[in-house]
Write an enzyme that holds these catalytic residues in place. Structure first.
Site, PDB file in Angstrom:
ATOM      1  N   LYS A 104       0.843  -1.211   0.000  1.00  0.00           N
ATOM      2  CA  LYS A 104       0.000   0.000   0.000  1.00  0.00           C
ATOM      3  C   LYS A 104       0.877   1.260   0.000  1.00  0.00           C
ATOM      4  O   LYS A 104       0.677   2.170  -0.808  1.00  0.00           O
ATOM      5  CB  LYS A 104      -0.936   0.011   1.230  1.00  0.00           C
ATOM      6  CG  LYS A 104      -1.838  -1.214   1.338  1.00  0.00           C
ATOM      7  CD  LYS A 104      -2.791  -1.153   2.529  1.00  0.00           C
ATOM      8  CE  LYS A 104      -2.155  -1.291   3.884  1.00  0.00           C
ATOM      9  NZ  LYS A 104      -1.531  -2.597   4.161  1.00  0.00           N
ATOM     10  N   THR A 105       1.847   1.290   0.917  1.00  0.00           N
ATOM     11  CA  THR A 105       2.711   2.472   1.022  1.00  0.00           C
ATOM     12  C   THR A 105       3.601   2.595  -0.219  1.00  0.00           C
ATOM     13  O   THR A 105       3.790   3.699  -0.756  1.00  0.00           O
ATOM     14  CB  THR A 105       3.597   2.363   2.281  1.00  0.00           C
ATOM     15  OG1 THR A 105       2.739   2.145   3.402  1.00  0.00           O
ATOM     16  CG2 THR A 105       4.416   3.613   2.506  1.00  0.00           C
ATOM     17  N   ASP A 156      -1.830   6.554   6.347  1.00  0.00           N
ATOM     18  CA  ASP A 156      -1.783   5.121   6.655  1.00  0.00           C
ATOM     19  C   ASP A 156      -2.755   4.861   7.808  1.00  0.00           C
ATOM     20  O   ASP A 156      -3.032   5.775   8.606  1.00  0.00           O
ATOM     21  CB  ASP A 156      -0.344   4.766   7.056  1.00  0.00           C
ATOM     22  CG  ASP A 156      -0.064   3.281   6.906  1.00  0.00           C
ATOM     23  OD1 ASP A 156      -0.919   2.562   6.358  1.00  0.00           O
ATOM     24  OD2 ASP A 156       1.020   2.846   7.332  1.00  0.00           O
ATOM     25  N   THR A 175      -6.001  -1.638   6.789  1.00  0.00           N
ATOM     26  CA  THR A 175      -6.057  -3.099   6.889  1.00  0.00           C
ATOM     27  C   THR A 175      -7.495  -3.537   7.143  1.00  0.00           C
ATOM     28  O   THR A 175      -7.790  -4.718   7.140  1.00  0.00           O
ATOM     29  CB  THR A 175      -5.180  -3.579   8.064  1.00  0.00           C
ATOM     30  OG1 THR A 175      -5.517  -2.796   9.215  1.00  0.00           O
ATOM     31  CG2 THR A 175      -3.708  -3.404   7.759  1.00  0.00           C
ATOM     32  N   ARG A 182       7.005  -7.894   1.757  1.00  0.00           N
ATOM     33  CA  ARG A 182       7.836  -7.385   2.864  1.00  0.00           C
ATOM     34  C   ARG A 182       8.545  -8.545   3.565  1.00  0.00           C
ATOM     35  O   ARG A 182       9.684  -8.435   3.999  1.00  0.00           O
ATOM     36  CB  ARG A 182       6.969  -6.607   3.862  1.00  0.00           C
ATOM     37  CG  ARG A 182       7.776  -6.012   5.007  1.00  0.00           C
ATOM     38  CD  ARG A 182       6.883  -5.377   6.035  1.00  0.00           C
ATOM     39  NE  ARG A 182       6.225  -4.190   5.522  1.00  0.00           N
ATOM     40  CZ  ARG A 182       5.160  -3.619   6.084  1.00  0.00           C
ATOM     41  NH1 ARG A 182       4.608  -4.139   7.151  1.00  0.00           N
ATOM     42  NH2 ARG A 182       4.636  -2.530   5.556  1.00  0.00           N
TER      43      ARG A 182
END
Ligand code: ADE
Length: 350
Positions: free
Chosen positions: A80-81, A125, A174, A233
């Site tokens: 997302k980031t 976020d 989320t 990640r």
């Protein structure tokens, strides 16, 4: 062992050249290396989302207009980031990063909004954790590019309307279900990112290995991919641990056996389950006979935050079918019992 040749291809040079443009200054020695892709063409996976973004970005650039507001929904670590930063890069605008819990009062947001220039991106976020007052402040900002600020209270109250530049809000969450409908409806683009396929994760491992200057063979990349819980990640985190292991205990190359030995030390099993994943499943099995059991009871037994369990642990266990959520609580599946080689009481899954 019959290892294939470790990867070294012409594509590696192009990956490295992107890197040398920004991230490594040879004069100053090794620096932090970002494994995040900077442009959409470097982005692996999420092909439909990437296509949507390419079209929206190209159209906005053609019209010389800012993009619509964008909301990304996904478990942690799925990009997302990264996508928000890529969008800023592709649009040639600045990005201002903050988060829901960091914005406590309307004034916190006002300070940020009034400093944005036309087209700039504001990335929030954990947007589902915005306090209600701040969220309400955001509605006119998103819709009319204006904010109404009220000074004083009672009969002295005065309202002042600040005009804002036309900015782009990118929200990440989320928990799409925890976002209030008025906020959700103000986003023009709303996309959920899925867990990545093993093929995509292996490609990400290959790409990151080039950037980290470590050789990896196909089986090595495949082994990292299938232990990364569908999450880039985690690929990158594991790759760094395996690289250390390969350089200290191995031949410097990431083979399948290197991954297996290194991840045994990290407590990560063949399915990529972590210590916490296994504790979560075993708690339901051992204390609650496989469920159903409520999340708060599991959290209390594990002494973990229920938010961590819901946001970080559960999504992947649900995805691989080790866990189900029913109206009466969480249940562990037959596959999970088999994964742990545990006896199944008669009638449990009949
Ligand atoms: N590194 C982390 N996520 C990535 C992705 N989706 N594509 C390429 N490299 C990545």
């Amino acid at each position: 062992m019959g290892h294939q040749n470790p990867k070294e291809s012409p594509a590696d040079d192009s990956i490295r050249s992107t890197l040398s443009k920004g991230s490594v200054d040879m004069e100053e020695g090794p620096q932090f290396i970002s494994l995040r892709p900077k442009r959409l063409d470097e982005y692996i996976g999420q092909t439909k989302v990437v296509e949507t973004l390419k079209i929206a970005i190209e159209a906005a650039l053609k019209r010389k207009e800012p993009l619509d507001h964008i909301l990304f929904h996904a478990p942690p670590g799925l990009g997302k980031t990264t996508l928000a930063h890529i969008i800023a890069e592709e649009m040639g605008v600045k990005i201002n990063v903050t988060s829901g819990p960091a914005l406590e009062k309307g004034g916190d947001l006002l300070g940020i909004l009034t400093h944005l220039e036309k087209g700039d991106i504001l990335f929030i976020d954990e947007i589902h954790r915005l306090p209600r007052v701040v969220e309400e402040f955001l509605y006119p900002a998103m819709e009319d590019f204006a904010v109404d600020f009220i000074f004083d209270k009672g009969i002295h109250a005065r309202s002042h309307r600040y005009r804002l530049e036309q900015f782009v809000l990118i929200g990440a969450t989320t928990r799409a279900g925890s976002l209030s409908p008025p906020l959700r409806e103000r986003f023009g683009i709303f996309r959920t990112l899925d867990f990545y396929s093993e093929e995509d994760l292996a490609r990400i491992a290959d790409r990151s290995a080039v950037l980290l200057d470590v050789k990896i063979d196909d089986d090595g990349a495949g082994e990292i991919a299938c232990r990364s819980r569908g999450t880039p990640r985690i690929v990158n985190r594991l790759l760094k641990r395996v690289r250390d292991f390969a350089q200290v205990r191995g031949d410097g190359v990431v083979h399948k056996a290197t991954v297996q030995a290194a991840l045994k030390l990290e407590g990560i099993d063949e399915k990529g389950l972590t210590v916490l994943d296994r504790k979560f499943l075993k708690t339901i099995i051992e204390f609650y006979k496989g469920g159903p059991v409520g999340i708060e009871a599991i959290a209390a037994t594990l002494q973990e935050e229920s938010d961590t369990l819901v946001d970080v642990v559960e999504p992947y266990l649900l995805k691989i079918g080790f866990l189900t959520r029913t109206s009466s609580g969480r249940k562990v599946s037959e596959e999970a019992y088999r994964h742990f080689d545990l006896p199944i009481q008669q009638g449990l899954f009949k």
